[in-house]
Design a protein around this motif. Structure first.
Motif, PDB file in Angstrom:
ATOM      1  N   LEU A  22     -64.300  33.462 -30.257  1.00 52.04           N
ATOM      2  CA  LEU A  22     -64.232  34.038 -31.611  1.00 52.04           C
ATOM      3  C   LEU A  22     -63.335  33.203 -32.517  1.00 52.04           C
ATOM      4  CD1 LEU A  22     -64.098  37.910 -31.274  1.00 52.04           C
ATOM      5  CD2 LEU A  22     -65.818  36.519 -32.396  1.00 52.04           C
ATOM      6  N   VAL A  23     -62.230  32.717 -31.950  1.00 50.74           N
ATOM      7  CA  VAL A  23     -61.329  31.872 -32.750  1.00 50.74           C
ATOM      8  C   VAL A  23     -62.065  30.598 -33.158  1.00 50.74           C
ATOM      9  CG1 VAL A  23     -59.270  30.419 -32.613  1.00 50.74           C
ATOM     10  CG2 VAL A  23     -59.175  32.785 -31.822  1.00 50.74           C
ATOM     11  N   LEU A  24     -62.802  30.022 -32.200  1.00 50.19           N
ATOM     12  CA  LEU A  24     -63.538  28.785 -32.505  1.00 50.19           C
ATOM     13  C   LEU A  24     -64.594  29.024 -33.581  1.00 50.19           C
ATOM     14  CD1 LEU A  24     -63.998  27.239 -28.940  1.00 50.19           C
ATOM     15  CD2 LEU A  24     -62.564  26.394 -30.784  1.00 50.19           C
ATOM     16  N   THR A  25     -65.334  30.123 -33.440  1.00 53.53           N
ATOM     17  CA  THR A  25     -66.381  30.390 -34.429  1.00 53.53           C
ATOM     18  C   THR A  25     -65.778  30.754 -35.786  1.00 53.53           C
ATOM     19  OG1 THR A  25     -66.509  32.626 -33.523  1.00 53.53           O
ATOM     20  CG2 THR A  25     -68.200  31.083 -32.829  1.00 53.53           C
ATOM     21  N   THR A  26     -64.613  31.404 -35.742  1.00 52.23           N
ATOM     22  CA  THR A  26     -63.940  31.703 -37.017  1.00 52.23           C
ATOM     23  C   THR A  26     -63.517  30.406 -37.697  1.00 52.23           C
ATOM     24  OG1 THR A  26     -63.163  33.778 -36.089  1.00 52.23           O
ATOM     25  CG2 THR A  26     -62.056  33.017 -38.073  1.00 52.23           C
ATOM     26  N   LEU A  65     -73.110  32.187 -35.438  1.00 52.78           N
ATOM     27  CA  LEU A  65     -72.365  31.898 -34.207  1.00 52.78           C
ATOM     28  C   LEU A  65     -71.461  33.072 -33.839  1.00 52.78           C
ATOM     29  CD1 LEU A  65     -71.168  28.178 -34.423  1.00 52.78           C
ATOM     30  CD2 LEU A  65     -72.567  29.225 -32.662  1.00 52.78           C
ATOM     31  N   VAL A  66     -70.777  33.609 -34.843  1.00 56.85           N
ATOM     32  CA  VAL A  66     -69.889  34.756 -34.587  1.00 56.85           C
ATOM     33  C   VAL A  66     -70.700  35.931 -34.040  1.00 56.85           C
ATOM     34  CG1 VAL A  66     -68.408  36.483 -35.670  1.00 56.85           C
ATOM     35  CG2 VAL A  66     -68.172  34.091 -36.289  1.00 56.85           C
ATOM     36  N   VAL A  67     -71.841  36.183 -34.686  1.00 51.49           N
ATOM     37  CA  VAL A  67     -72.692  37.303 -34.249  1.00 51.49           C
ATOM     38  C   VAL A  67     -73.150  37.085 -32.808  1.00 51.49           C
ATOM     39  CG1 VAL A  67     -74.964  38.359 -34.582  1.00 51.49           C
ATOM     40  CG2 VAL A  67     -73.459  37.995 -36.528  1.00 51.49           C
ATOM     41  N   ALA A  68     -73.571  35.855 -32.518  1.00 48.86           N
ATOM     42  CA  ALA A  68     -74.057  35.570 -31.161  1.00 48.86           C
ATOM     43  C   ALA A  68     -72.953  35.817 -30.137  1.00 48.86           C
ATOM     44  CB  ALA A  68     -74.558  34.138 -31.086  1.00 48.86           C
ATOM     45  N   VAL A  69     -71.756  35.319 -30.438  1.00 47.02           N
ATOM     46  CA  VAL A  69     -70.640  35.503 -29.503  1.00 47.02           C
ATOM     47  C   VAL A  69     -70.345  36.991 -29.335  1.00 47.02           C
ATOM     48  CG1 VAL A  69     -68.150  35.173 -29.213  1.00 47.02           C
ATOM     49  CG2 VAL A  69     -69.587  33.260 -29.893  1.00 47.02           C
ATOM     50  N   LEU A  70     -70.285  37.702 -30.445  1.00 43.68           N
ATOM     51  CA  LEU A  70     -69.948  39.126 -30.388  1.00 43.68           C
ATOM     52  C   LEU A  70     -70.989  39.920 -29.610  1.00 43.68           C
ATOM     53  CD1 LEU A  70     -68.640  39.819 -34.006  1.00 43.68           C
ATOM     54  CD2 LEU A  70     -67.331  39.919 -31.898  1.00 43.68           C
ATOM     55  N   VAL A  71     -72.261  39.695 -29.951  1.00 44.92           N
ATOM     56  CA  VAL A  71     -73.311  40.501 -29.326  1.00 44.92           C
ATOM     57  C   VAL A  71     -73.447  40.160 -27.847  1.00 44.92           C
ATOM     58  CG1 VAL A  71     -75.788  40.962 -29.290  1.00 44.92           C
ATOM     59  CG2 VAL A  71     -74.568  40.893 -31.452  1.00 44.92           C
TER      60      VAL A  71
END
Lengths: 223, 474
Positions: free
Chosen positions: B346-350, B31-37
């Motif tokens: 990012l906060v949510l995925t973290t 999820l973090v990767v998806a959000v970041l990319v």
């Protein structure tokens, strides 16, 4: 090689009092000597081995192994000393299920820094008749085979003292003799002092020096 | 045998539990990767949307509005600037400072997609991304003398089915609602742009000369009417805007003079249209006189970066137009709109990862009771408390690292799988190897998390009473 002087050990009870288990004025075992300690169940045989191995500390007294007074060592030093100098064979083998026979032996070596020696581990397992079982996990081995792996593991670091806690208690009669021969012969060949506790007269009768814990232990004597 | 190997064997022994724990970490990391990319690609495509030119010159008004309707084909054009002002860039007082000046004329749409009247230099002189020139998926660029030629953005072609050789007739107004169905003359598609991942994939580009000649596009021409004879609603607004701008600005796409008579093509002549694809249709081939021309804006690339900062000041101090840096405005949009959303996600995925980390702690902690004897045996064999602590921490860290690595692969894999759909929807292509710099913090972050959450079970193992456990029946 092994000296216990005025060693006492007790455990706390729920009512706040303490249960005295050991009170041994003196016990000596020479270099390469083999001693069998006999006693009824619950008389403190395992506690005695724990105190000798430095797994538990006595309430008082002095325990000296290979000229080192382990009762004066801190826990980390005791662990290190035990890994390097004392082999331990448990009553219930206590092989680690995730590891193969060979890895169980190597595991015993890995805790003594710089002593991992695969060829010695293989040699030991070959000596105990498990050359073809090196990669087998404990669950794939018979009870007798598991105990032989445990013996190989205990010998892995070329200890100066081997402690064996009822090593034949969970082994059928056919394998009992095999285990006893293995311990006795290996310790003789490598000049390792052996302290074996058992309640089986047949096992005890095969060793020259046999002591009854009741005779060594003032607590047991008075009980 | 190393601690890592001991820890690994322990994880393998409890493979189902280890797999499920690692999976929860992997899903969080994915999820973090998806959000970041995704946000990285959005940000890049946003900031690169105005690549190739440094200044947009348009009518005075909102800076953001000018950038939105020029670069992103969103919102309404502000007003027009006189042709004479555009000429200042091509051959007038600004020409020495200008390398390329591309005129943009807006005001029409085709099935809701913006139609831009411009010159072929838009595609031949400008790049759409650093080092990447416009290419044609099919066909070619429109010719300078091909008045009624047009080029279609990749997504428009896909969605409307337009192909080379087809014709399309722009509709008056910048949306389908405006213009009330009034349809202009047809343009012939001579090229389909290759995907660029920019908003230009969602627009159609026609020769500015033809655009000028469309009904109502000449300065001072009457507003075109819809099929019911009503005038396009744009006209009143346009008139108001024109009045507020000293009568200078007429819409390049929409004339401001609404009271004029309704007619056919204003400059229609008897000359037959020479290009193919128009059946029974005639076009004017005489260029619109310059005094009747206006443009919505001009894309300007300066010869020197220093001039790039000086020229806007000169233009902005004048009464006619404003000059904005699309890059700066775009960055402001990114900072005010995208970054807060990005950080929120990012906060949510973290938090998802932290929850997975707590799950990992519970999973390892629960195994401690069944591993007491194993730990006691290792201690009896000479392993120190610290060694035991390190083994459990290694297990935790390995689960986190393996789960995190799987999550990174999973995240990129999912993005790759979704890529054709993303391209179809947005024109933005996300490669398998599109990485965001923050991804570099993911695994170290997971290691720290694993060390923190692994500490409780590790301490539990650390405190194992060896003598008591070994004395107890197995």
């Amino acid at each position: 090689m092994l000296l216990l002087e005025d060693v006492a050990k007790s455990f706390p009870l729920p009512d706040g009092t303490r249960l005295q288990i050991l009170d041994i004025p003196e016990l000596r075992v020479g270099e390469g000597e083999q001693l069998v300690v006999m006693g009824r169940s619950g008389c403190g045989k395992t506690t005695l081995l724990h105190v000798i191995a430095g797994i538990s500390l006595p309430d008082r007294g002095r325990v000296e192994v290979a000229e080192r007074e382990i009762t004066q060592l801190n826990e980390v030093s005791r662990d290190r000393f035990r890994a390097a100098n004392i082999g331990y064979v448990f009553q219930t083998f206590n092989l680690l299920p995730a590891f193969s026979a060979l890895e169980n032996v190597l595991l015993g070596m890995s805790f003594a820094a710089g002593r991992t020696d695969t060829s010695r581990a293989e040699q030991l397992l070959t000596r105990v008749g498990l050359k073809d079982r090196l990669g087998h996990k404990p669950a794939m081995l018979s009870v007798g085979e598991q105990q032989r792996v445990a013996v190989a593991r205990a010998l892995a670091n070329r200890p100066r003292l081997l402690l064996a806690d009822e090593p034949t208690a969970n082994v059928d009669t056919g394998h009992q003799q095999q285990i006893v021969d293995l311990l006795r012969d290996t310790c003789s060949e490598e000049n390792i002092a052996l302290v074996l506790v058992t309640h089986t007269p047949d096992v005890a009768s095969q060793f020259e020096r046999v002591e009854r814990l009741e005779d060594l232990n003032q607590v047991a004597r008075s009980a | 045998m190393s601690l890592l190997r001991i820890a690994w064997r322990s994880l393998v022994e409890r493979r189902l539990s280890s797999f499920l724990t690692g999976l929860s970490i992997a899903l969080g990391a994915a999820l973090v990767v998806a959000v970041l990319v995704i946000f990285s690609v959005i940000e890049r495509s946003f900031s690169q949307a105005a690549h190739g030119y440094s200044i947009i010159v348009g009518a005075k008004g909102g800076r953001t509005e000018l950038v939105l309707n020029t670069v992103f084909h969103l919102g309404r054009p502000i007003e027009n600037i006189p042709w004479s002002f555009y000429k200042e860039f091509s051959e007038g007082r600004f020409s020495r400072a200008v390398k390329v000046a591309i005129p943009y004329c807006l005001g029409d749409n085709y099935k809701g997609y913006r139609v831009v009247g411009t010159t072929p230099e838009l595609f031949s002189e400008l790049e759409y991304a650093p080092g990447r020139k416009y290419e044609f998926h099919d066909g070619r660029n429109f010719a300078t003398d091909g008045f009624y030629e047009g080029v279609v953005g990749y997504l428009v072609a896909r969605r409307t089915g337009l192909k080379v050789g087809d014709t399309f007739a722009p509709t008056h107004g910048i949306t389908t609602e405006e213009g009330q169905g009034h349809t202009h003359d047809e343009f012939r598609v001579v090229g389909i742009l290759a995907p660029t991942g920019t908003p230009n994939d969602r627009a159609l580009f026609v020769n500015m000369e033809g655009f000028f000649l469309l009904e109502g596009h000449a300065k001072g021409s009457p507003q075109p009417q819809g099929p019911d004879g009503s005038e396009a609603e744009e006209s009143d607004e346009a008139e108001t805007r024109a009045e507020s701008n000293d009568g200078q600005a007429g819409s390049a796409g929409v004339s401001n003079e609404s009271n004029a008579a309704v007619g056919d093509h204003q400059n229609e002549t008897s000359a037959a249209d020479a290009h193919s694809g128009h059946q029974g249709h005639t076009h004017n081939r005489e260029p619109l006189p310059e005094d009747q021309r206006e443009v919505t804006c001009v894309l300007v690339r300066v010869t020197d970066p220093i001039l790039g900062t000086h020229l806007p000041n000169v233009i902005n101090e004048g009464p006619v137009a404003q000059a904005v840096s699309p890059l700066r405005v775009t960055q402001e949009l990114i900072n005010t709109i995208f970054q807060p959303i990005r950080w929120l996600l990012l906060v949510l995925t973290t938090l998802v990862i932290i929850v997975a980390g707590v799950g990992m702690m519970v999973a390892i902690y629960n195994t401690m009771s069944e591993r007491r004897r194993e730990i006691a045996v290792m201690r009896a064999l000479g392993a120190s408390r610290r060694t035991i602590l390190m083994i459990v921490l290694c297990e935790s860290v390995m689960l986190a690292v393996l789960g995190g690595a799987a999550g990174v692969l999973l995240g990129h894999g999912l993005i790759r799988v979704a890529n054709p759909f993303v391209v179809a929807m947005t024109g933005v292509s996300i490669g398998l190897l599109e990485f965001d710099i923050l991804e570099g913090l993911l695994i170290p972050g997971l290691v720290i998390l694993a060390a923190v959450v692994g500490y409780l079970p590790a301490m539990s193992a650390y405190r194992t009473d060896v003598a008591r456990v070994l004395s107890a029946a197995p």
